[in-house]
Design a protein around this motif. Structure first.
Motif, PDB file in Angstrom:
ATOM      1  N   ALA A 156      -2.555   1.913   6.962  1.00  0.00           N
ATOM      2  CA  ALA A 156      -1.296   1.231   7.278  1.00  0.00           C
ATOM      3  C   ALA A 156      -0.308   1.238   6.113  1.00  0.00           C
ATOM      4  N   ALA A 157      -0.772   1.589   4.908  1.00  0.00           N
ATOM      5  CA  ALA A 157       0.168   1.639   3.776  1.00  0.00           C
ATOM      6  C   ALA A 157       1.270   2.660   4.062  1.00  0.00           C
ATOM      7  N   MET A 158       0.878   3.782   4.671  1.00  0.00           N
ATOM      8  CA  MET A 158       1.882   4.818   4.974  1.00  0.00           C
ATOM      9  C   MET A 158       2.826   4.348   6.085  1.00  0.00           C
ATOM     10  N   THR A 159       2.323   3.510   6.987  1.00  0.00           N
ATOM     11  CA  THR A 159       3.184   2.934   8.021  1.00  0.00           C
ATOM     12  C   THR A 159       4.189   1.990   7.340  1.00  0.00           C
ATOM     13  N   ASP A 167      -8.975   3.893  13.845  1.00  0.00           N
ATOM     14  CA  ASP A 167      -9.080   3.013  12.683  1.00  0.00           C
ATOM     15  C   ASP A 167      -8.061   1.889  12.815  1.00  0.00           C
ATOM     16  N   THR A 168      -8.525   0.650  12.612  1.00  0.00           N
ATOM     17  CA  THR A 168      -7.581  -0.469  12.611  1.00  0.00           C
ATOM     18  C   THR A 168      -7.196  -0.698  11.160  1.00  0.00           C
ATOM     19  N   SER A 169      -5.899  -0.612  10.865  1.00  0.00           N
ATOM     20  CA  SER A 169      -5.501  -0.790   9.472  1.00  0.00           C
ATOM     21  C   SER A 169      -4.281  -1.692   9.361  1.00  0.00           C
ATOM     22  N   VAL A 170      -4.308  -2.542   8.341  1.00  0.00           N
ATOM     23  CA  VAL A 170      -3.181  -3.440   8.059  1.00  0.00           C
ATOM     24  C   VAL A 170      -2.901  -3.388   6.560  1.00  0.00           C
ATOM     25  N   ALA A 171      -1.624  -3.252   6.215  1.00  0.00           N
ATOM     26  CA  ALA A 171      -1.241  -3.219   4.800  1.00  0.00           C
ATOM     27  C   ALA A 171      -0.124  -4.219   4.558  1.00  0.00           C
ATOM     28  N   ILE A 206       7.908  -6.630  10.281  1.00  0.00           N
ATOM     29  CA  ILE A 206       6.627  -6.076  10.759  1.00  0.00           C
ATOM     30  C   ILE A 206       6.878  -4.605  11.097  1.00  0.00           C
ATOM     31  N   ALA A 207       6.107  -3.723  10.460  1.00  0.00           N
ATOM     32  CA  ALA A 207       6.195  -2.290  10.785  1.00  0.00           C
ATOM     33  C   ALA A 207       4.954  -1.922  11.587  1.00  0.00           C
ATOM     34  N   LEU A 258       4.610  -6.378   6.527  1.00  0.00           N
ATOM     35  CA  LEU A 258       3.251  -6.321   7.059  1.00  0.00           C
ATOM     36  C   LEU A 258       3.225  -5.125   8.005  1.00  0.00           C
ATOM     37  N   ALA A 259       2.336  -4.161   7.723  1.00  0.00           N
ATOM     38  CA  ALA A 259       2.300  -2.931   8.513  1.00  0.00           C
ATOM     39  C   ALA A 259       0.986  -2.816   9.271  1.00  0.00           C
ATOM     40  N   ILE A 260       1.105  -2.343  10.507  1.00  0.00           N
ATOM     41  CA  ILE A 260      -0.086  -2.200  11.369  1.00  0.00           C
ATOM     42  C   ILE A 260      -0.181  -0.752  11.855  1.00  0.00           C
TER      43      ILE A 260
END
Ligand code: KG4
Ligand code: ZN
Length: 343
Positions: free
Chosen positions: A309-312, A14-18, A76-77, A6-8
């Protein structure tokens, strides 16, 4: 066995979660903040308040879209920096809480490394021929940086901007022209109906492989001030040409710097990343450059250019494989100088 991450990402506005299953993106939810539009730029305090409001629903949605339960998550990333202190704090605090309550490792991610490693996401639209070493070029609202990327974890800075980033120059130019925020995509669109040679803006004269974009913004300001003395309607009457000429000069400066990096390193593989790499004129010029110099230039699908967040998560995946976990007492790093500390 597969790894679920789960990446944040909350470094800016921008709030992003992937959710990733190994190097594959199962979901990538990006919640854009509209609140900054009225100000023509990101207001840090408003950004952190919006992250607070959005982060939990964004996590819920990302899990739902991925059809994954929290109990399946293995790590968690989270973006530790660079970025805005308040914004980073929200993402980092939530990430620490999840790591603690789920008893899974926490992985810190450098945002620039994430922009570059987005090229390693498993995606049918991504070319798989990118090999190390390559030149990484991050062109975003906060950074304009040329990197020598030796492997997933070894980077050398070849050159960078001495002042404003390219995206910042586009956003500030758009503000001077009375356009909305973020200005980059608006200038991109309006430029398509304009003449890029209508107005001549000076290119900055800097050390090879470096950039400077604060001068061009000032020359746009002076041009507007001078012309409006005689014609108060100057901007309206010349909007398309102003956008096209301003964008053209910024893109040419980017291309000049990249050309110098290719000539300096003799490396023939280049990976472009960051929000500005979605720009259509920039992409057109990159294609021309790849033919002119006979090099491979890789660009990303638009969803992986701007902050996401995909890149995170992909950095999280490669760090997970190396068991590069971090402790729960880390703080955000707002200015993460160079790349010396990202292993
Ligand atoms: O990578 P990003 O989402 O955030 C940072 O890490 O800064 O980049 C945002 C920047 C903004 O300056 C925005 O105006 C610019 O990318 N941008 C564009 C385009 N789409 C986004 N600039 C030019 N053309 C575009 N199509
Ligand atoms: Zn970014």
């Amino acid at each position: 066995m597969s790894v679920y991450i789960l990446a944040i990402e909350s470094s800016c506005d921008d709030t992003s979660v992937a959710i990733l299953k190994d190097n594959e993106v199962l979901s990538n939810v990006v919640c854009n903040q509209q609140v900054h539009e009225a100000f023509g730029g990101v207001v840090p305090e408003l950004a952190s308040r919006d992250h607070l409001k959005n982060i939990i629903p964004t996590i819920d949605l990302a899990l739902k879209q991925a059809n994954v339960l929290l109990s399946q998550i293995n790590a968690i990333a989270v973006t530790r920096g660079p970025g805005l202190m308040g914004s980073l704090l929200v993402g980092l605090s939530v990430a620490k809480t999840l790591s603690l309550t789920l008893s899974v490792p926490l992985i810190e991610v450098n945002h620039l490394q994430a922009h570059i490693l987005a090229h390693f996401i498993k995606d049918p639209h991504l070319d798989k021929k990118l090999n190390f070493p390559f030149i990484g070029f991050v062109v975003s609202g906060g950074h304009t940086q040329l990197l020598l990327v030796e492997d997933f974890f070894r980077y050398k800075v070849l050159g960078e901007t001495l002042d404003d980033a390219a995206g910042e120059a586009l956003d500030k130019g758009a503000k001077l022209l009375g356009l909305g925020f973020p200005g980059g995509p608006i200038i991109d669109k309006l430029s398509q109906s304009g003449n890029p040679k209508a107005f001549c803006f000076p290119k900055a004269n800097v050390t090879p492989m470096h950039f400077s974009f604060s001068g061009i913004k000032t020359s746009l300001l002076y041009l507007i001030q001078n012309e409006e003395k005689n014609n108060p309607n100057f901007i309206n009457e010349n909007l398309y040409d102003l956008c096209a000429s301003y964008q053209y000069t910024i893109v040419e400066m980017l291309i000049d710097g990249l050309k110098q990096a290719i000539q300096h390193t003799k490396i023939q593989q280049i990976a472009i990343a960051g929000g500005v790499s979605g720009n259509s004129q920039f992409r057109k010029r990159l294609l021309e450059l790849s033919k002119e110099l006979n090099v491979d230039i890789f660009t990303l699908p638009l969803k992986y250019c701007t902050d996401n967040a995909a890149m995170t998560g992909i950095v999280g995946y490669y760090k997970f494989l190396k068991k590069q976990f971090t402790s729960l007492d880390i703080m955000p790093i707002t200015r993460w100088e160079g790349f010396q500390n990202i292993t």
